[in-house]
Design a protein around this motif. Structure first.
Motif, PDB file in Angstrom:
ATOM      1  N   SER A 173       2.533   6.334  -1.643  1.00 19.59           N
ATOM      2  CA  SER A 173       1.375   5.997  -0.808  1.00 19.59           C
ATOM      3  C   SER A 173       0.179   5.773  -1.723  1.00 19.59           C
ATOM      4  CB  SER A 173       1.085   7.127   0.188  1.00 19.59           C
ATOM      5  OG  SER A 173       0.746   8.320  -0.478  1.00 19.59           O
ATOM      6  N   ASP A 174      -0.759   4.942  -1.258  1.00 20.29           N
ATOM      7  CA  ASP A 174      -1.957   4.678  -2.063  1.00 20.29           C
ATOM      8  C   ASP A 174      -3.066   5.668  -1.672  1.00 20.29           C
ATOM      9  OD1 ASP A 174      -2.850   3.814   0.329  1.00 20.29           O
ATOM     10  OD2 ASP A 174      -3.298   1.762  -0.285  1.00 20.29           O
ATOM     11  N   ASP A 175      -4.311   5.350  -2.026  1.00 20.30           N
ATOM     12  CA  ASP A 175      -5.360   6.366  -1.856  1.00 20.30           C
ATOM     13  C   ASP A 175      -6.157   6.239  -0.565  1.00 20.30           C
ATOM     14  OD1 ASP A 175      -6.711   4.092  -2.405  1.00 20.30           O
ATOM     15  OD2 ASP A 175      -7.738   4.824  -4.198  1.00 20.30           O
ATOM     16  N   SER A 176      -5.663   5.444   0.404  1.00 18.81           N
ATOM     17  CA  SER A 176      -6.366   5.398   1.695  1.00 18.81           C
ATOM     18  C   SER A 176      -5.385   5.106   2.818  1.00 18.81           C
ATOM     19  CB  SER A 176      -7.460   4.324   1.668  1.00 18.81           C
ATOM     20  OG  SER A 176      -6.870   3.050   1.584  1.00 18.81           O
ATOM     21  N   LEU A 177      -5.779   5.376   4.033  1.00 15.53           N
ATOM     22  CA  LEU A 177      -5.026   5.104   5.259  1.00 15.53           C
ATOM     23  C   LEU A 177      -3.594   5.645   5.253  1.00 15.53           C
ATOM     24  CD1 LEU A 177      -6.145   1.488   6.203  1.00 15.53           C
ATOM     25  CD2 LEU A 177      -6.713   3.622   7.351  1.00 15.53           C
ATOM     26  N   ALA A 178      -3.427   6.809   5.823  1.00 14.99           N
ATOM     27  CA  ALA A 178      -2.092   7.405   5.936  1.00 14.99           C
ATOM     28  C   ALA A 178      -1.633   7.366   7.397  1.00 14.99           C
ATOM     29  CB  ALA A 178      -2.118   8.838   5.437  1.00 14.99           C
ATOM     30  N   PHE A 181       0.820  -1.217   0.000  1.00 14.66           N
ATOM     31  CA  PHE A 181       0.000   0.000   0.000  1.00 14.66           C
ATOM     32  C   PHE A 181       0.853   1.267   0.000  1.00 14.66           C
ATOM     33  CE2 PHE A 181      -3.027  -2.947   2.396  1.00 14.66           C
ATOM     34  CZ  PHE A 181      -3.576  -3.408   1.217  1.00 14.66           C
ATOM     35  N   ASP A 182       1.627   1.442   1.076  1.00 15.99           N
ATOM     36  CA  ASP A 182       2.514   2.612   1.193  1.00 15.99           C
ATOM     37  C   ASP A 182       3.910   2.044   1.470  1.00 15.99           C
ATOM     38  OD1 ASP A 182       0.075   3.865   1.217  1.00 15.99           O
ATOM     39  OD2 ASP A 182       0.113   4.315   3.361  1.00 15.99           O
ATOM     40  N   ASP A 183       4.924   2.587   0.871  1.00 15.54           N
ATOM     41  CA  ASP A 183       6.263   2.070   1.178  1.00 15.54           C
ATOM     42  C   ASP A 183       7.359   3.091   0.934  1.00 15.54           C
ATOM     43  OD1 ASP A 183       6.489   2.125  -1.568  1.00 15.54           O
ATOM     44  OD2 ASP A 183       6.942   0.011  -1.804  1.00 15.54           O
TER      45      ASP A 183
HETATM   46 CA   LIG Z   1      -2.075   4.167   2.461  1.00 14.63          CA
END
Ligand SMILES: [Ca+2]
Length: 349
Positions: free
Chosen positions: A214-219, A173-175
């Motif tokens: 990062s993707d489009d949700s949950l930061a 998702f995010d990295d």
């Molecule tokens: Ca995310």
């Protein structure tokens, strides 16, 4: 005079009062540059001539002060000098011009400001890197390449001070990816995500590329890194108001018969070093610390006063500098030398 201004993608300009006529005495002008969407700001100085330096070489007659409150970052400029591009770490930069009486003259300044790309090259020998949006959560759909490029022949150390990205077993998702060398075609060293603080990264090359997506949700809150580089293969300067550093190759032991030094440079005032982990083994049969130890100097060179010399497995107590510099030197002998240390620094409260 006080003005709040918004940075946009295209450059806009600020000039000092009356520019380019002579600066007046007792000026106080403040501009607060704010970037929307938690972006960072790039400031360039096509023209700069603010007060001459005093006989003592300081900026007591007039100064341009750039600061960012949430990261305690301060830069002071005066004289007729060329100023490198300033890239903010956060979304707000305050520009404060003050002149005294006499003002020391000068024609003033003209600066341009705009939203900085999150693709950045860090070419200073040391610095700090924050995720976009710091100290808030990082934005969705980020795609940022951050290149650390030290002078050729230097080796780079990267220390993680804070780290929190959305968790996923494969970091889908995010990295944060770390490549050896200056492009993403270089060997991929690590793909990092989740809440765990990664171990420091040591590379013998002078360049490291970090790619954050990062993707489009949950930061999450993102990351705060410090990096340093040195022609000596380890150690270097540490700048920024707070950060982390470790012994070379930590948590593995440093190479036998090696010496590394870190110079902590505070912008102003005294600061504190705290050891979170400490394992610098005493040689058997020796009473004091002789071949394997950490020594801390209250100043910038080894001729500064020694605060203390440490060895063993007991964590030293907190160390404070009296001025803006602390020099930490780690000497490693041979045989069993221990895994080294991990330390943090921050301004003295
Ligand atoms: Ca995310």
């Amino acid at each position: 005079m006080w003005r709040g201004i918004i940075a946009t993608d295209s450059p806009h300009f600020i000039t000092s009062p009356g520019f380019p006529s002579l600066l007046g005495d007792n000026e106080i002008c403040r501009w607060s540059i704010v970037a929307a969407n938690d972006s960072q700001i790039s400031i360039k100085f096509p023209s700069f001539d603010v007060a001459s330096r005093s006989a003592q070489g300081d900026c007591s007659q007039g100064v341009l002060h750039l600061y960012e409150r949430s990261v305690s970052r301060d830069s002071y400029y005066c004289g007729n000098v060329s100023i490198p591009e300033y890239k903010s770490l956060t979304s707000t930069v305050v520009v404060l011009l003050t002149t005294n009486s006499p003002s020391g003259g000068g024609t003033g300044f003209r600066l341009s400001y705009q939203i900085a790309s999150c693709n950045q090259t860090y070419s200073e020998s040391s610095g700090q890197i924050l995720s976009p949006g710091w100290p808030g959560n990082y934005p969705h759909l980020s795609n940022c390449q951050m290149l650390i490029e030290a002078p050729s022949g230097y080796s780079v150390s990267l220390y993680f001070h804070i780290f929190s990205l959305e968790s996923h077993e494969q970091c889908a998702f995010d990295d944060l990816q770390v490549f050896n060398g200056s492009s993403d075609t270089g060997p991929l060293l690590f793909t990092l995500c989740g809440p765990t603080l990664p171990s420091p990264i040591f590379t013998p090359s002078n360049a490291l590329l970090l790619r954050f997506t990062s993707d489009d949700s949950l930061a999450q809150s993102g990351f705060h890194l410090t990096y340093t580089s040195s022609p000596l293969g380890c150690g270097g300067n540490l700048t920024g108001s707070s950060g982390t550093f470790t012994s070379h190759l930590y948590p593995s032991p440093p190479p036998a018969n090696s010496t590394c030094s870190w110079l902590i440079i505070a912008h102003q005032g005294s600061h504190v070093v705290e050891f979170e982990n400490f394992d610098v083994l005493k040689e058997p049969g020796h009473f004091g610390c002789s071949n394997n130890f950490v020594v801390v100097y209250d100043g910038r060179t080894e001729s500064s006063p020694i605060i203390a010399t440490y060895c063993g497995e007991d964590r030293p107590s907190q160390i404070s500098s009296s001025g803006s510099y602390l020099l930490v030197k780690h000497v490693s002998g041979s045989g069993l030398i221990g895994s080294g240390f991990k330390a943090t620094y921050h301004p003295r409260p």
